[in-house]
Design an enzyme around this catalytic site. Sequence first.
Site, PDB file in Angstrom:
ATOM      1  N   TYR A 167       0.834  -1.235   0.118  1.00  0.00           N
ATOM      2  CA  TYR A 167      -0.030   0.230  -0.094  1.00  0.00           C
ATOM      3  C   TYR A 167       0.933   1.317  -0.068  1.00  0.00           C
ATOM      4  CZ  TYR A 167      -4.306   2.704   0.867  1.00  0.00           C
ATOM      5  OH  TYR A 167      -5.323   3.523   0.750  1.00  0.00           O
ATOM      6  N   GLU A 174       2.205   6.321  -7.117  1.00  0.00           N
ATOM      7  CA  GLU A 174       1.088   7.146  -7.577  1.00  0.00           C
ATOM      8  C   GLU A 174       1.394   8.593  -7.449  1.00  0.00           C
ATOM      9  OE1 GLU A 174      -2.654   6.065  -5.829  1.00  0.00           O
ATOM     10  OE2 GLU A 174      -2.210   4.057  -6.397  1.00  0.00           O
TER      11      GLU A 174
END
Length: 245
Positions: A167, A174
């Site tokens: 994660y 991103e």
Amino acid sequence: MAAAGGSRADNGYGSQQQPRRRKGPGALATAYLVIYNVVMTAGWLVIAVGLVRAYLAKGSYHSLYYSIEKPLKFFQTGALLEILHCAFGIVPSSVVLTAFQVMSRVFLTWAVTHSVKEVQTEDCVLLFVVAWTITEIIRYSFYTFSLLNHLPYLIKWARYTLFIVLYPMGVSGELLTIYAALPFVRQSGLYSISLPNKYNFSFDYYTFLILVMISYIPIFPQLYFHMLHQRRKVLSHTEEHKKSE
């Protein structure tokens, strides 16, 4: 924000998190969901194999995005069907939450990485692609075996453990990708609408991307700690079940 490398809502497949047992999908819906999840698992496996083959052929991890660009776009866009699954009641998950999580990834795939060609050679793209790939192989495998009522403990453990690393890794990729896209978006005016125009409406895509990045600040910790809570709940329940047998 994409559920990058993390875990999306359980989409109704994993009943062990629910305090009350919900009625599962009918036989036809179950058959469809099994096929969908098998296809998606296979698709992300194709992406994983493509990454490994490209790395072995090039001897470098730079610019590996081009080796898996088409399947990545296809299978990530294919996740849009999950919104319809919720909307039609095939799975008992929130349409809004699922739509947010799916669309955030589709947005990053098409509106950032595809649209800003200059970022496709950045290593940060590989960071979220690898995180997504491992996560989705595990997630879709988890759903498939859950629907078949034969969920191996290893897959359950991986689903609720590997996100601890994947994660943050995915989110970092991103954010760095969006950040890398900013100067090119600003220079080209990509997707921006300036005044005057007949609709008397303006939109600055550069500013929008900055707001997207800022939105990670409150959202990421909430999702991350939620999954940590789910991990303790699900895996402790499994251990208790094993001891009682």
